[in-house]
Scaffold this motif. Structure first.
Motif, PDB file in Angstrom:
ATOM      1  N   LYS A 546       1.280   4.296   3.823  1.00 37.05           N
ATOM      2  CA  LYS A 546       0.787   2.924   3.746  1.00 37.05           C
ATOM      3  C   LYS A 546       1.172   2.129   4.989  1.00 37.05           C
ATOM      4  O   LYS A 546       0.356   1.377   5.550  1.00 37.05           O
ATOM      5  CB  LYS A 546       1.348   2.248   2.489  1.00 37.05           C
ATOM      6  CG  LYS A 546       0.641   2.621   1.192  1.00 37.05           C
ATOM      7  CD  LYS A 546       1.271   1.908   0.034  1.00 37.05           C
ATOM      8  CE  LYS A 546       0.438   2.067  -1.231  1.00 37.05           C
ATOM      9  NZ  LYS A 546      -0.828   1.309  -1.173  1.00 37.05           N
ATOM     10  N   ASN A 550      -1.566   0.856   7.732  1.00 36.04           N
ATOM     11  CA  ASN A 550      -1.671  -0.590   7.869  1.00 36.04           C
ATOM     12  C   ASN A 550      -1.507  -1.017   9.330  1.00 36.04           C
ATOM     13  O   ASN A 550      -2.203  -1.935   9.816  1.00 36.04           O
ATOM     14  CB  ASN A 550      -0.606  -1.264   7.004  1.00 36.04           C
ATOM     15  CG  ASN A 550      -0.753  -2.773   6.997  1.00 36.04           C
ATOM     16  OD1 ASN A 550      -1.814  -3.316   6.705  1.00 36.04           O
ATOM     17  ND2 ASN A 550       0.324  -3.460   7.339  1.00 36.04           N
ATOM     18  N   SER A 553      -4.771  -0.196  11.091  1.00 34.99           N
ATOM     19  CA  SER A 553      -5.795  -1.174  10.732  1.00 34.99           C
ATOM     20  C   SER A 553      -5.574  -2.491  11.471  1.00 34.99           C
ATOM     21  O   SER A 553      -6.537  -3.141  11.909  1.00 34.99           O
ATOM     22  CB  SER A 553      -5.771  -1.407   9.219  1.00 34.99           C
ATOM     23  OG  SER A 553      -6.697  -2.396   8.848  1.00 34.99           O
ATOM     24  N   TYR A 615      -9.157  -1.197   4.569  1.00 39.91           N
ATOM     25  CA  TYR A 615      -7.687  -1.158   4.595  1.00 39.91           C
ATOM     26  C   TYR A 615      -7.101  -2.351   5.347  1.00 39.91           C
ATOM     27  O   TYR A 615      -6.156  -2.222   6.116  1.00 39.91           O
ATOM     28  CB  TYR A 615      -7.195   0.153   5.226  1.00 39.91           C
ATOM     29  CG  TYR A 615      -7.897   1.369   4.697  1.00 39.91           C
ATOM     30  CD1 TYR A 615      -7.804   1.725   3.362  1.00 39.91           C
ATOM     31  CD2 TYR A 615      -8.682   2.158   5.536  1.00 39.91           C
ATOM     32  CE1 TYR A 615      -8.458   2.839   2.871  1.00 39.91           C
ATOM     33  CE2 TYR A 615      -9.339   3.270   5.054  1.00 39.91           C
ATOM     34  CZ  TYR A 615      -9.229   3.609   3.720  1.00 39.91           C
ATOM     35  OH  TYR A 615      -9.881   4.712   3.236  1.00 39.91           O
ATOM     36  N   ARG A 617      -5.658  -4.746   3.800  1.00 37.17           N
ATOM     37  CA  ARG A 617      -4.457  -5.080   3.036  1.00 37.17           C
ATOM     38  C   ARG A 617      -3.768  -3.790   2.608  1.00 37.17           C
ATOM     39  O   ARG A 617      -4.419  -2.775   2.351  1.00 37.17           O
ATOM     40  CB  ARG A 617      -4.792  -5.945   1.822  1.00 37.17           C
ATOM     41  CG  ARG A 617      -5.448  -7.274   2.188  1.00 37.17           C
ATOM     42  CD  ARG A 617      -5.635  -8.160   0.983  1.00 37.17           C
ATOM     43  NE  ARG A 617      -6.314  -9.403   1.330  1.00 37.17           N
ATOM     44  CZ  ARG A 617      -5.707 -10.476   1.827  1.00 37.17           C
ATOM     45  NH1 ARG A 617      -4.400 -10.451   2.036  1.00 37.17           N
ATOM     46  NH2 ARG A 617      -6.395 -11.569   2.110  1.00 37.17           N
ATOM     47  N   MET A 618      -2.453  -3.851   2.480  1.00 37.94           N
ATOM     48  CA  MET A 618      -1.694  -2.647   2.169  1.00 37.94           C
ATOM     49  C   MET A 618      -2.004  -2.132   0.772  1.00 37.94           C
ATOM     50  O   MET A 618      -1.898  -0.934   0.499  1.00 37.94           O
ATOM     51  CB  MET A 618      -0.197  -2.920   2.316  1.00 37.94           C
ATOM     52  CG  MET A 618       0.663  -1.682   2.288  1.00 37.94           C
ATOM     53  SD  MET A 618       2.369  -1.961   2.736  1.00 37.94           S
ATOM     54  CE  MET A 618       2.224  -2.178   4.495  1.00 37.94           C
TER      55      MET A 618
END
Length: 725
Positions: A546, A550, A553, A615, A617-618
């Motif tokens: 994650k 993140n 992204s 993606y 947001r986590m």
């Protein structure tokens, strides 16, 4: 003369009986002089010319394709997996199979043109040229790296080499040229023949350049098997991928293959020099003014280039996967030859693993003599108690291409001894000089980098509960370690910087992606979404999946925001986010009025068709994949081969029959045969009863009691009921 034929024909038409006919039934059907036969049959008879059937030409390409090439390859895989240890000495029979050459042509054609060609669509001239190439290989007339004389040319090569000037011919002979089309065909055929032989023999410790195995497989093996190891030896043997001496390669190849034709063909490919353009560093390139580049229009037979998102993802290749071996004119055979040479190292390490293993009865997990059966908490297999003087000594090893990783559970002195033996082995076998710096010994607490993932240890203190003698439950505080496989954020930043997506180390600042400046917003977002999807898949087994996705992204979103700010003259990323939303899904417009792109989208009704970035947001990023990895894992195609061979073995059928008989079960075949036998027996009994009745030998009082049909039916029902029980 003509008058006699005319009179004779008139007499035949008037009375056909003057012609003697055969009495056979076949001739009476085919007799043209029978009654009712018209004159056209007679004309056909007198004008008949004997037709000589053409004997099929054995060299005709269409007559040589008697079987599908895929079935031939499947048979080779089955034969080699059925007997993996046999010495192969007759490969020329497969080299003669024209089906393999046609299949190789289809694969190379798809790589050259970008589209698949069915076998029925291959032209007759291409098949004849392919047959000429096959015959040249069998007759030792084929030469690797030919520049002017070809048996078969690439479909997109329209060059006529006869009227070329001497200057152009000299340029072709002295400069770097792509591999000829016929060389790729021969390489593909040799790969189809040799790959099944060695895939059945390769060690399960190697994972690069092999079908069904990739970097994800290595990470899953490390997560499962390397827990509890304290010392790690990370080795770089990539100089082997640059090339070995021809004698070493041929000797490694001849351990399992003794076919002279194939060996000589590969040896010639290794020995023949590759012509490259001379590099002159004295000349400096003149600075030329940048001109406007027109949009390139691809030809009909030209394959499309890789999309931008795929090129970007290829830039994230880890260090262990960057180098691809290329030896002489071997081409796609080079990775297979490299694995054949390095397989000796794999076998040597497997022997060292068995010799090093020393089980301890006090160990929780590794306490069996063989070292295969593992015990302990099966729901938490990564948990391993800390090592000590009375703990089990164990070692494991994996190889990905030219990079190796060895994990050792024991004192550091054992790791130093193994490193010394490994240096001596590589010096004797491969004639490469290694030192302690190229094979460093590192502790797990420092973090081991492999495939852009960091292997580290987390110490945990779980509560261990067990039942003592007398049924008393005892709880104790234990200490153990968990192997953590995390993606390296430092390597991720390094790769983004190499691709010009950001600058700076401590506080990475995204840079605009000007490569997509002339693309529409919808196309740019779609390209980056595909890139982010591949990054999510690449970090699938990382513990910090994650976090690292993140970060990717954030970099991509910031890069696109700066690009759109420059493209639509919005000055800052904040204004881009305000208009296009957080995921950049809304159509952007200029400061003065609306952009033409936005107007076109509104006119076509596609204003809402822009996909936003994924993606952002986590919570949208998927969790790490912790699917258990089996100890005896094999790729799907090897599982299918082994299962097919096992079911095809007559011993398996006998074992199944014996098991069914021991358990008192009836197979469906036996059940059907029993029903057929009962039916025949009842039919015979009914025939006998009818004869008795017709003779009047059975009284009416005994007919119902002595009816064999009722008795046989009752017996069959009882037998069937017993078999079902």
């Amino acid at each position: 003369m003509h008058r006699r034929i005319t009179v004779f024909t008139f007499q035949v038409l008037k009375s056909p009986s003057i012609i003697p006919t055969r009495t056979t039934q076949l001739y009476s059907k085919l007799n043209p002089f029978a009654r009712g036969t018209n004159g056209f049959a007679l004309c056909r008879l007198f004008s008949f010319t004997p037709v000589h059937r053409r004997v099929p030409d054995p060299d005709d390409p269409m007559n040589l394709m008697k079987e599908d090439g895929v079935s031939v390859c499947s048979q080779m895989w089955i034969e080699n997996f059925r007997e993996p240890d046999r010495l192969v000495s007759n490969l020329i029979s497969y080299l003669r199979r024209f089906e393999l050459w046609v299949l190789a042509y289809q694969k190379v054609y798809a790589d050259e043109i970008g589209s698949y060609v069915p076998r029925s669509s291959i032209t007759r001239s291409a098949l004849e040229d392919l047959l000429a190439l096959r015959n040249a290989v069998l007759d030792n007339r084929f030469k690797w790296g030919a520049r002017l004389e070809f048996f078969i040319k690439s479909p997109k090569d329209k060059t006529d080499y006869e009227p070329l000037s001497k200057r152009k011919i000299k340029a072709i002979l002295t400069t770097t040229q792509p591999a000829p089309f016929q060389d790729k065909l021969v390489q593909e055929v040799l790969l189809m023949i040799l790959e099944p032989i060695y895939e059945a023999r390769f060690s399960q410790k190697s994972f690069a350049f092999r079908p069904g195995r990739n970097a994800h497989t290595v990470l899953r093996v490390i997560r499962r098997n390397f827990a509890g190891y304290l010392w790690y030896i990370k080795g770089d043997l990539s100089p082997i991928l640059d090339g070995l001496k021809v004698g070493l390669v041929i000797s490694a190849l001849m351990r399992d293959v003794r076919d002279k034709k194939v060996i000589d063909l590969i040896k010639l490919a290794l020995v023949t020099p590759v012509i490259t353009s001379p590099i002159d560093g004295t000349e400096k390139k003149k600075k030329t003014k940048r001109k406007y580049q027109k949009k390139k229009v691809l030809a009909e037979d030209e394959p499309k280039p890789d999309p931008y998102w795929l090129e970007t993802f290829f830039g994230f290749a880890p260090e262990e996967a960057e180098k691809l071996p290329s030896w002489g004119h071997c081409g796609i055979l080079s990775p297979l030859l490299a694995n054949i040479c390095l397989d000796e190292l794999d076998r040597w390490m497997e022997g060292k693993i068995k010799d090093f293993y020393r089980p301890s009865k006090s160990d929780v997990i590794w306490n069996s003599p063989e070292g295969e059966a593992e015990q302990g908490n099966t729901s938490w297999p990564e948990f391993v108690p800390t090592s000590g003087p009375d703990k089990t000594r164990k070692m494991d090893y994996v190889r990905y291409g030219g990079h190796i990783l060895i994990g050792i559970r024991g004192p550091r002195a054992d790791a130093a001894t193994l490193r010394k033996q490994l240096i001596e082995f590589c010096d004797q076998k491969y004639m490469i000089k290694l030192d302690n710096e190229s094979l460093p010994i590192e502790h797990i607490t420092k973090g081991i980098m492999f495939l852009d993932h960091v292997l580290c240890r987390r110490v945990v203190y779980p509560t261990l509960r067990y039942t003592a003698t007398g049924g008393k439950i005892i709880s104790e505080k234990g200490v153990g370690t968990l192997l953590s496989v995390t993606a390296s954020l430092k390597q991720c930043i390094k790769q983004f910087r190499k691709l010009n997506f950001l600058k700076g180390d401590r506080e990475p600042d995204p840079q605009p992606c000007f490569r997509m400046f002339h693309a529409t917003q919808a196309h740019t977002n779609a390209q980056m979404n595909k890139f982010l999807s591949t990054m999510v898949e690449w970090y699938r087994y990382a513990d910090n999946r994650k976090k690292v996705v993140n970060f990717c992204s954030y970099i991509i979103r910031g890069s696109l925001a700066k690009l759109y700010a420059a493209k639509y003259k919005l000055r800052s990323r904040a204004k881009v986010y305000k208009i296009g939303a957080r995921n950049l899904s809304r159509p952007l417009k200029e400061r003065k009025g609306q952009s033409p792109e936005y107007q076109n989208l509104l006119r076509m009704g596609l204003a809402e068709s822009i996909d936003g970035l994924q993606y952002t947001r986590m919570s949208l990023i998927p969790e790490t994949d912790y699917t258990p990895f089996p100890s005896n894992w094999r790729p799907d195609h090897e599982k299918a081969l082994i299962e097919y061979i096992r079911l095809d073995d007559p011993k398996t059928l006998e074992e199944q029959k014996g098991c069914i008989q021991e358990q008192g079960l009836v197979s469906p075949q036996d059940y059907i045969s029993m029903l057929v036998w009962n039916y025949k027996r009842n039919a015979i009994a009914m025939d006998q009863l009818s004869l008795v009745k017709s003779a009047g030998l059975l009284s009416s009082s005994n007919r119902e009691n002595d009816d064999p049909k009722n008795k046989e039916q009752e017996e069959s029902e009882e037998r069937l009921h017993a078999s079902q029980m």
